[in-house]
Design an enzyme around this catalytic site. Sequence first.
Site, PDB file in Angstrom:
ATOM      1  N   TYR A 139       0.876  -1.476   0.376  1.00 55.90           N
ATOM      2  CA  TYR A 139       0.132  -0.071   0.136  1.00 55.90           C
ATOM      3  C   TYR A 139       1.075   1.063  -0.038  1.00 55.90           C
ATOM      4  CZ  TYR A 139      -4.377  -1.592   0.272  1.00 55.90           C
ATOM      5  OH  TYR A 139      -5.931  -2.820   0.632  1.00 55.90           O
ATOM      6  N   LYS A 190       2.712 -15.106   3.346  1.00 51.02           N
ATOM      7  CA  LYS A 190       2.592 -16.028   2.067  1.00 51.02           C
ATOM      8  C   LYS A 190       4.089 -16.565   2.480  1.00 51.02           C
ATOM      9  CE  LYS A 190       1.491 -18.798  -1.681  1.00 51.02           C
ATOM     10  NZ  LYS A 190       0.840 -19.725  -1.322  1.00 51.02           N
ATOM     11  N   ASP A 223      -3.437 -18.739   1.916  1.00 50.16           N
ATOM     12  CA  ASP A 223      -4.626 -19.148   0.966  1.00 50.16           C
ATOM     13  C   ASP A 223      -4.922 -19.931   2.241  1.00 50.16           C
ATOM     14  OD1 ASP A 223      -2.079 -20.481   1.369  1.00 50.16           O
ATOM     15  OD2 ASP A 223      -2.240 -21.537  -0.732  1.00 50.16           O
ATOM     16  N   ASP A 247      -6.364  -6.858   4.054  1.00 47.19           N
ATOM     17  CA  ASP A 247      -7.643  -6.134   3.190  1.00 47.19           C
ATOM     18  C   ASP A 247      -8.475  -6.923   2.960  1.00 47.19           C
ATOM     19  OD1 ASP A 247      -9.747  -4.223   2.091  1.00 47.19           O
ATOM     20  OD2 ASP A 247      -7.444  -4.906  -0.223  1.00 47.19           O
ATOM     21  N   ASP A 251     -12.911  -8.846   4.094  1.00 44.83           N
ATOM     22  CA  ASP A 251     -13.937  -9.051   3.649  1.00 44.83           C
ATOM     23  C   ASP A 251     -14.562 -10.286   3.823  1.00 44.83           C
ATOM     24  OD1 ASP A 251     -13.724  -5.860   2.888  1.00 44.83           O
ATOM     25  OD2 ASP A 251     -14.147  -6.739   0.335  1.00 44.83           O
TER      26      ASP A 251
HETATM   27  C1  IPM Z   1     -10.104  -0.718   3.198  1.00 43.64           C
HETATM   28  C2  IPM Z   1     -10.793  -0.605   1.796  1.00 43.64           C
HETATM   29  C3  IPM Z   1      -9.230   0.595   1.596  1.00 43.64           C
HETATM   30  C4  IPM Z   1      -8.436  -0.509   1.622  1.00 43.64           C
HETATM   31  C5  IPM Z   1      -9.610   1.023  -0.093  1.00 43.64           C
HETATM   32  C6  IPM Z   1     -10.666   1.561   0.127  1.00 43.64           C
HETATM   33  C7  IPM Z   1      -8.285   1.770  -0.130  1.00 43.64           C
HETATM   34  O1  IPM Z   1     -10.686  -1.517   0.868  1.00 43.64           O
HETATM   35  O2  IPM Z   1     -10.589   0.178   4.027  1.00 43.64           O
HETATM   36  O3  IPM Z   1     -10.395  -1.960   3.666  1.00 43.64           O
HETATM   37  O4  IPM Z   1      -7.602  -1.612   0.707  1.00 43.64           O
HETATM   38  O5  IPM Z   1      -7.919  -0.089   2.416  1.00 43.64           O
HETATM   39 MN    MN Z   2     -10.985  -3.275   1.842  1.00 39.27          MN
END
Ligand code: IPM
Ligand code: MN
Length: 351
Positions: A139, A190, A223, A247, A251
């Site tokens: 990042y 990884k 993984d 990240d 999710d």
């Molecule tokens: C998160 C989001 C951000 C990230 C994006 C919007 C840059 O997906 O906060 O998880 O990747 O960190």
């Molecule tokens: Mn995210």
Amino acid sequence: MSDRKQIAVIAGDGIGVDVTVEAKKVLKAVQTKFGLPLDVTEFDYGAERYLRDGTTMPETQVEDFRNNYDAIFIGALGDPRVPDMAHARDILLGLRFKLDLFVNYRPVKLTDAKLCPLKNKTEKDVDFVVFRENTEGLYVGMGGIFKKGTPDEIATQEDINTRKGVERIIRYAFEFATQKGRGKVTMSDKSNALRFGHDLWLRAFEEIGAEYPDIEKDHLYVDALTMQMIKRPEQFGVIVTCNMFGDIVTDLGAQLQGGMGLAASGNINPAGTSMFEPVHGSAPKYAGQNVANPLAAILTLALMLDYLGFSKEGAEVEKAVEQAIKTDNTPRDLGGSLGTSQVGDYISGLI
Ligand code: IPM
Ligand code: MN
């Protein structure tokens, strides 16, 4: 800084605005009941402001946040009128880097089995936290493009891992596990393929882990981690991983607890100003229609209150959200039929 906690609120774009209204409503209810010593100041950073005068996040504002605020609450950022997301990157990633918010704290907690997409898993099976390194890795924006637009184009994106950066997030995970009575820390990388940066992670984990003999340690390649999160989520207490993997797996974690509508997060600098945001995006097509789920923002408020030392009040907000879920006083994405503002009203009424 005075004794009163100073909170900056950036509602942002799209449904960020809708959910922030509800989080503020709940905060007001908390204030009425408990009279917490905190002040809220609103800021209009976001797409609208950017399109109006080109402002994303001025350096002087970052300074102001650093010196005069305890926490920043952000709704969401992103607008189709800014296709390259320049303002969102500057604001969100900019604040993460400039305020050195190296801990991205994302709890994954199932409050009601009916929301879990996994078969035969209940509340006791899905309850862990992910610590995502938040200031390094892929990042940082180091790299470049050479011969752009030609068949010989080359693009590089460097993966930065520093001893200091890796060590401090791993240490934070172990300290958290110790303080909150979580018996186990799982580090995910990884290192079987990324032989340099992630070798550093592996060595740092072993060395720092040795300082915490009472905490169980586990290591999973990323993984395998995604597989295990689905197969046996009950094995996890604390997960610590790099920026990119964090990240992605958060999710996945959000889905285990009922979706993005319930995923809260904190971007923490233990020695400075921290920033709190629901994990979800700005969902522009649902903006202003009273359909967005404000519970992630409300749970983020709870996280922020807890972090600022108002644990009792944070717990009360969390309990109210649990109650809303149990009784189906929820928006459509969670199977209920309430609009955004009705959810906020319901939660406020329980405080
Ligand atoms: C998160 C989001 C951000 C990230 C994006 C919007 C840059 O997906 O906060 O998880 O990747 O960190
Ligand atoms: Mn995210």
